[in-house]
Scaffold this active site. Structure first.
Site, PDB file in Angstrom:
ATOM      1  N   GLY A  22       0.851  -1.196   0.000  1.00 49.68           N
ATOM      2  CA  GLY A  22       0.000   0.000   0.000  1.00 49.68           C
ATOM      3  C   GLY A  22       0.879   1.235   0.000  1.00 49.68           C
ATOM      4  O   GLY A  22       0.514   2.287   0.532  1.00 49.68           O
ATOM      5  N   GLN A  75      -1.805   7.195   1.261  1.00 44.73           N
ATOM      6  CA  GLN A  75      -1.479   8.369   2.073  1.00 44.73           C
ATOM      7  C   GLN A  75      -0.460   8.023   3.169  1.00 44.73           C
ATOM      8  O   GLN A  75       0.524   8.739   3.348  1.00 44.73           O
ATOM      9  CB  GLN A  75      -2.765   8.908   2.718  1.00 44.73           C
ATOM     10  CG  GLN A  75      -2.574  10.214   3.468  1.00 44.73           C
ATOM     11  CD  GLN A  75      -3.731  10.527   4.408  1.00 44.73           C
ATOM     12  OE1 GLN A  75      -4.581   9.684   4.677  1.00 44.73           O
ATOM     13  NE2 GLN A  75      -3.751  11.740   4.922  1.00 44.73           N
ATOM     14  N   ASP A 127       2.843  -2.006  -4.128  1.00 46.89           N
ATOM     15  CA  ASP A 127       1.429  -1.650  -4.279  1.00 46.89           C
ATOM     16  C   ASP A 127       0.930  -2.359  -5.524  1.00 46.89           C
ATOM     17  O   ASP A 127       1.695  -3.034  -6.212  1.00 46.89           O
ATOM     18  CB  ASP A 127       1.240  -0.117  -4.372  1.00 46.89           C
ATOM     19  CG  ASP A 127      -0.106   0.318  -3.803  1.00 46.89           C
ATOM     20  OD1 ASP A 127      -1.137  -0.279  -4.184  1.00 46.89           O
ATOM     21  OD2 ASP A 127      -0.138   1.238  -2.974  1.00 46.89           O
ATOM     22  N   ILE A 128      -0.338  -2.163  -5.825  1.00 41.91           N
ATOM     23  CA  ILE A 128      -0.933  -2.901  -6.939  1.00 41.91           C
ATOM     24  C   ILE A 128      -0.434  -2.394  -8.290  1.00 41.91           C
ATOM     25  O   ILE A 128      -0.481  -3.106  -9.287  1.00 41.91           O
ATOM     26  CB  ILE A 128      -2.464  -2.873  -6.823  1.00 41.91           C
ATOM     27  CG1 ILE A 128      -3.098  -3.941  -7.696  1.00 41.91           C
ATOM     28  CG2 ILE A 128      -3.029  -1.505  -7.112  1.00 41.91           C
ATOM     29  CD1 ILE A 128      -4.327  -4.546  -7.088  1.00 41.91           C
ATOM     30  N   TYR A 132     -16.334  -0.551   6.093  1.00 43.54           N
ATOM     31  CA  TYR A 132     -14.942  -0.294   6.453  1.00 43.54           C
ATOM     32  C   TYR A 132     -14.743  -0.517   7.956  1.00 43.54           C
ATOM     33  O   TYR A 132     -13.825  -1.229   8.388  1.00 43.54           O
ATOM     34  CB  TYR A 132     -14.608   1.149   6.064  1.00 43.54           C
ATOM     35  CG  TYR A 132     -13.269   1.669   6.506  1.00 43.54           C
ATOM     36  CD1 TYR A 132     -12.088   1.221   5.919  1.00 43.54           C
ATOM     37  CD2 TYR A 132     -13.178   2.652   7.498  1.00 43.54           C
ATOM     38  CE1 TYR A 132     -10.865   1.732   6.310  1.00 43.54           C
ATOM     39  CE2 TYR A 132     -11.963   3.171   7.887  1.00 43.54           C
ATOM     40  CZ  TYR A 132     -10.804   2.702   7.298  1.00 43.54           C
ATOM     41  OH  TYR A 132      -9.589   3.219   7.683  1.00 43.54           O
ATOM     42  N   LYS A 150     -12.612  -3.301  10.038  1.00 37.96           N
ATOM     43  CA  LYS A 150     -11.575  -2.935  11.006  1.00 37.96           C
ATOM     44  C   LYS A 150     -11.792  -3.663  12.334  1.00 37.96           C
ATOM     45  O   LYS A 150     -10.845  -4.162  12.944  1.00 37.96           O
ATOM     46  CB  LYS A 150     -11.540  -1.417  11.229  1.00 37.96           C
ATOM     47  CG  LYS A 150     -11.020  -0.628  10.031  1.00 37.96           C
ATOM     48  CD  LYS A 150      -9.604  -1.033   9.680  1.00 37.96           C
ATOM     49  CE  LYS A 150      -9.017  -0.218   8.537  1.00 37.96           C
ATOM     50  NZ  LYS A 150      -7.720  -0.750   8.066  1.00 37.96           N
TER      51      LYS A 150
END
Ligand code: SER
Length: 321
Positions: free
Chosen positions: A8, A12, A34-35, A144, A148
């Site tokens: 990732g 950010q 990352d992708i 989301y 989590k």
């Protein structure tokens, strides 16, 4: 010597974490992933990895003798609501794939330390909103937030059952200027600076009084690295630590910006993100993080605002309101 994989890396947190880790451990010892390939962010190696591809993950970890993984690939709260099944799969299976890899490598005598981010989104409408305790009601209402909370339970499970050294923080909204925000409910507090510096009125998608816990990126990076460096014996929490930075609402942030840019103007047009924010805490009790690994936030509103106004590049392109 640590070999650190950041999955990732284009996000950010990832982009700034790679930079900080490369400065600390040497560019050779950090692998950004990352992708899709983007910048190296100060690392020497970049690997294209889809965190849902377990074979590829195992291959990269083996090839580079990785000892630590930061698994940051995820869909955030607002974006997740547009594609709930995709968010669930990426957020849950991404974490599970890393935990499984850590379990398997641990059993083979090649331990893998894991960092995974939780969020204030793991709380919900029945959570006490002010000074939210470490242990409390958690009834998240976004996909989301549900991912989590489930992820936190998985982290603790893999630690208890298999001894996987996994560590996690419930991040508040993170404010930063190096990369554009990626679909979070707290991201109004980044977009507002771009409008202010363009000399435009900001149309805020939360209402003026919506107080949320936030943290400035340098504090967030320091918290993350301190937790990863803390001696394992000091850690009493293997689900995820509350970490507080500061708390403010859009009205207070706008006022602080106005003190620097007197012509700045804000208009409130709450949308579906307001309903999400309304279920999240306003402030967090992070005394467990302070006690276990010495956490203390350093950056307040005034410093955050003046630093953002100095550093946000308005040529970064359009941002989601
Ligand atoms: N900043 C995130 C979001 O708004 C919360 O973790 O989705």
């Amino acid at each position: 010597m640590e070999r650190i994989l950041v999955i990732g890396a284009n996000g950010q947190i990832g982009s700034e974490l790679v930079e900080a880790l490369a400065a600390q451990h040497g560019a050779d010892n950090v692998i950004a992933a990352d992708i899709s390939q983007s910048s190296l962010y100060g690392a020497k190696v970049y690997q294209v990895i889809d965190v849902l591809n377990t074979a590829r993950l195992a291959e990269v970890v083996e090839q580079y003798h990785v000892t630590q993984v930061y698994q940051l690939a995820a869909l955030l709260s607002a974006t997740g609501e547009q594609a709930p099944l995709k968010a669930w799969t990426l957020n849950m299976d991404g974490l599970l794939n890393i935990l499984e890899l850590a379990r398997i490598r641990g059993a083979a005598g090649k331990p893998l330390k894991v960092f995974w981010p939780s969020s204030i989104a793991a709380f919900g409408p029945n959570t006490p909103a002010v000074n939210t305790p470490q242990y409390t009601v958690m009834d998240p209402s976004t996909i989301y937030g549900i991912s989590k909370l489930a992820g936190e339970r998985l982290c603790e499970y893999y630690f208890q059952k298999y001894g996987v050294d996994v560590r996690s923080i419930r991040y508040p909204g993170i404010i930063s200027y190096k990369s554009p925000p990626g679909g979070g409910t707290t991201d109004y507090a980044i977009a507002i600076f771009h409008s202010a510096l363009r000399g435009e009125r900001y149309e805020c998608f939360l209402d003026a009084e919506t107080t949320l816990p936030m943290i400035y990126m340098p504090d967030a990076i320091r918290a993350t690295i301190s937790l990863m460096e803390a001696p394992a014996g000091k850690l009493s929490i293997r689900s995820s630590y509350n970490v507080a930075g500061l708390s403010f609402n859009p009205r207070e942030l706008a006022l602080a910006i106005k003190q620097n840019l007197p012509d700045f103007d804000i208009h409130y047009a709450p949308d579906s993100r307001q309903a999400i924010a309304a279920t999240w805490p306003q402030s967090l009790d992070d005394s467990s993080a302070s006690k276990d690994w010495g956490w203390q936030a350093q950056i307040g509103l005034e410093q955050l605002v003046s630093d953002m106004l100095k550093n946000v590049k308005i040529s970064d392109g359009a941002l989601a309101a």
